[in-house]
Design a protein around this motif. Structure first.
Motif, PDB file in Angstrom:
ATOM      1  N   VAL A 182      78.768  21.734  33.297  1.00 44.51           N
ATOM      2  CA  VAL A 182      79.026  22.885  34.173  1.00 44.51           C
ATOM      3  C   VAL A 182      77.854  23.043  35.144  1.00 44.51           C
ATOM      4  O   VAL A 182      77.057  23.980  35.054  1.00 44.51           O
ATOM      5  N   SER A 216      77.315  28.077  32.184  1.00 41.37           N
ATOM      6  CA  SER A 216      77.968  28.636  33.371  1.00 41.37           C
ATOM      7  C   SER A 216      77.180  29.796  33.972  1.00 41.37           C
ATOM      8  O   SER A 216      77.330  30.100  35.149  1.00 41.37           O
ATOM      9  N   SER A 217      76.340  30.434  33.162  1.00 40.95           N
ATOM     10  CA  SER A 217      75.724  31.685  33.612  1.00 40.95           C
ATOM     11  C   SER A 217      74.260  31.545  34.017  1.00 40.95           C
ATOM     12  O   SER A 217      73.635  32.523  34.416  1.00 40.95           O
ATOM     13  N   LEU A 234      79.350  25.997  26.959  1.00 45.11           N
ATOM     14  CA  LEU A 234      80.025  26.171  28.251  1.00 45.11           C
ATOM     15  C   LEU A 234      79.694  27.534  28.854  1.00 45.11           C
ATOM     16  O   LEU A 234      79.367  27.647  30.043  1.00 45.11           O
ATOM     17  N   ALA A 235      79.794  28.571  28.015  1.00 45.49           N
ATOM     18  CA  ALA A 235      79.571  29.928  28.504  1.00 45.49           C
ATOM     19  C   ALA A 235      78.130  30.102  28.989  1.00 45.49           C
ATOM     20  O   ALA A 235      77.884  30.656  30.067  1.00 45.49           O
ATOM     21  N   LEU A 285      82.228  17.726  28.769  1.00 50.72           N
ATOM     22  CA  LEU A 285      82.219  18.887  29.659  1.00 50.72           C
ATOM     23  C   LEU A 285      81.159  19.917  29.260  1.00 50.72           C
ATOM     24  O   LEU A 285      80.612  20.609  30.129  1.00 50.72           O
ATOM     25  N   TYR A 337      79.959  29.757  39.273  1.00 53.43           N
ATOM     26  CA  TYR A 337      81.187  30.412  38.826  1.00 53.43           C
ATOM     27  C   TYR A 337      82.328  30.123  39.788  1.00 53.43           C
ATOM     28  O   TYR A 337      83.428  29.750  39.393  1.00 53.43           O
ATOM     29  N   PHE A 370      83.748  26.505  39.419  1.00 53.46           N
ATOM     30  CA  PHE A 370      84.622  26.221  38.277  1.00 53.46           C
ATOM     31  C   PHE A 370      85.829  27.151  38.244  1.00 53.46           C
ATOM     32  O   PHE A 370      86.881  26.797  37.717  1.00 53.46           O
TER      33      PHE A 370
END
Ligand code: ZN
Lengths: 289, 274
Positions: B161, B137-138, B133-134, B157, B258, B261
């Motif tokens: 993202v 997201s980036s 996830l992290a 999930l 970012y 979400f």
């Protein structure tokens, strides 16, 4: 006495009051049987030992305010976003009543307390989940409070400390509960890339979406002895694989052995360990903008 | 849309239909010159997540998706599309390469959830999902996520993202399977049809909540009835969405994801004096 001292005293009184309400339920009788060793322990002994059984070391789950009162310097607790609560987004049957009950029982608006405070003199952004509030399950409000705390820490260049305790998703908020995993993980990734320092402390029990998001993303991962930590809960796993789980499975010591924790820290050592880590890291890395 | 009158429970059944096209079918139909990348470089290869690099209308893209398989042997080999930590760590490896080689990422989501097994826990299922996830997201490359069948829980999930999150008309996306939901909330897994009603798990529900960006229509009777029609629509949609995202800078893509979400659930909270 200076205004600052009066303010600090007032803050300490408030936290002490909330912590009292937040410590494990006090039965009328003076002794109670330890859920781990089964022996009778005097209430007074238990509260003197931070709700750790003096005979076997069993760590009773404790509430969020009590948890924070154990680690924060006296008079430094300043709660953030105290009024942010769930809005029952899906109009889910009976959910409003459940929330009202949880609020009355715990004196909390949601399942996490976030605050600004000092530990050993170090200013920190700190949060604690509370398993008595609908199992510390991840609601949109809980995710939002955690995310605001992360952003607050980033903006003010503060170390971040989160104590997790959660049964997983807040079913009554459906997909919006799930999305908090992405939201908190994304916020932490941003915080980390700016050099922010994050200590995650996993307490009993931490499972589901909280484990699979912010609780697992610390620079340092600590846990309390005996804490149950996992993604799937033990009952679901047993049903899936059709066999009993081995003794100690998914406990803090098991995770340490399997490489998923830096240390298992008993409750009476936790504040000292946090102070050591804050001393070693200062505000974190080269924190920019 | 052709399937307007279906109940949520009927859509769940369609989302799980054994003939429903999955990640391997979408890759075969939409991606040319595909090279499957295997293994997490730590422990093993998890076939329940299929990933690799290929060409989409001539440009290299990274494709990652859940894979359930169609035959019994495939179901067993791919663990019915329920990933272990190795699957998510393979996905992370591929995502890092997408970032390095500036390739857009397309993910296909179709899982009842991450595998709740003993070994999966021992090897850090929670950590593997959290890190995915992290990382996702980036990224500073375009990410488009398509929920194609079952989107179950954190295991779904982890691949979701995206800058744009699209959903097939009869796909479902939820915090847990309806059976799991009924079992946890009412201690009765047999009330899953009722759970389908209250969970708001259909594409239309999720669109109205702002969790997804667009619904991709399916042929009458569901995607399996006429997959080639669906492939055509999906292809056109991906060309359009990717084209729009590729105009943005890397920083804008990461910032936009970012922001998207960060806003999830903002309508679900309020301030109240206590
Ligand atoms: Zn004991």
């Amino acid at each position: 006495m200076s205004n600052i001292n009066i303010l600090a005293q007032r803050r300490q009184k408030l936290l002490a009051l909330k912590a009292l309400r937040s410590s494990p339920v006090v039965p009328a009788h003076k002794e109670e049987a330890c859920p781990s060793c089964g022996k009778l322990v005097a209430r007074r002994d238990l509260s003197d030992h931070h709700y750790v059984c003096p005979l076997c070391g069993y760590h009773h789950p404790v509430g969020a305010y009590y948890r924070l009162s154990l680690v924060l310097d006296k008079g430094t607790f300043r709660e953030l976003e105290v009024n942010l609560i769930s809005n029952d987004p899906l109009q889910f049957p009976d959910y409003k009543d459940k929330l009202d009950q949880a609020r009355r029982r715990t004196g909390m608006g949601e399942g996490v307390v976030t605050a600004l405070g000092r530990i050993g003199g170090y200013l920190v952004a700190v949060g604690a989940l509370d398993s008595r509030f609908l199992m510390g399950s991840m609601s949109a409000a809980l995710g939002e409070k955690v995310t605001r705390l992360i952003e607050y820490a980033g903006k003010n260049k503060l170390p971040l400390i989160l104590f997790s305790a959660s049964g997983g998703a807040r079913m009554q908020e459906g997909i919006l509960s799930l999305m908090q995993m992405a939201k908190t993980a994304a916020a932490l990734e941003r915080f980390s890339r700016k050099g922010g320092f994050y200590i995650s402390v996993l307490t009993h029990p931490t499972t589901g979406g909280v484990t699979a998001s912010f609780a697992s993303l610390g620079d340092i991962l600590l846990a309390e002895p005996g804490a149950l930590i996992g993604f799937a809960g033990p009952r679901v796993i047993e049903q899936t694989i059709g066999q009993k789980l081995p003794e100690g499975f998914q406990r803090a010591e098991y995770l340490l052995e399997h490489g998923f924790l830096d240390a298992v820290v008993p409750r009476d050592r936790l504040r000292d360990v946090l102070i050591q880590l804050l001393r070693l890291h200062g505000k974190g890395g080269d924190i920019r903008g | 849309m052709a399937n307007r009158d279906l109940t949520p429970a009927e859509r769940v059944a369609l989302a799980r239909h054994p003939g429903r096209p999955g990640t391997a079918d979408f890759i075969a139909a939409l991606i040319s010159d595909f090279f499957e990348q295997r293994g997490d470089r730590f422990f093993g290869d998890d076939g329940s997540i299929l990933g690799g690099v290929g060409l989409f209308h001539g440009r290299p893209v990274t494709v990652i998706g859940h894979r359930k398989g169609k035959t019994l042997e495939e179901h067993m080999a791919y663990n019915f599309g329920m990933p272990s930590p190795e699957g998510y760590r393979k996905a992370q490896r591929l995502l890092r390469q997408a970032e390095k080689f500036r390739r857009p990422v397309i993910t296909f989501i179709d899982t009842s959830g991450a595998y709740p097994g003993l070994e999966a826990e021992a090897r850090g299922q929670g950590e593997a999902i959290a890190e995915t996830l992290a990382l996702l997201s980036s990224l500073t490359v375009p990410v488009i996520s398509v929920v194609t069948g079952e989107g179950g829980s954190g295991g779904a999930l982890a691949l979701g993202v995206g800058n744009r999150v699209l959903m097939l008309e009869n796909a479902v996306y939820s915090v847990l399977s309806p059976e799991g939901f009924a079992s946890i909330l009412w201690k009765d897994a047999s009330r899953s049809a009722e759970a389908c009603e209250v969970m708001k798990l259909t594409a239309a529900d999720l669109l109205s909540m702002g969790v997804i960006d667009a619904v991709i229509p399916e042929p009458e009777g569901g995607a399996h009835e006429n997959p080639h029609v669906l492939y055509q629509v999906l292809d056109t949609t991906l060309v359009r969405e990717l084209g729009a995202l590729e105009k943005q800078s890397g920083a804008a893509l990461a910032a936009g994801r970012y922001k998207k979400f960060r806003a999830m659930g903002l309508n679900a909270v309020r301030k109240e004096r206590t």
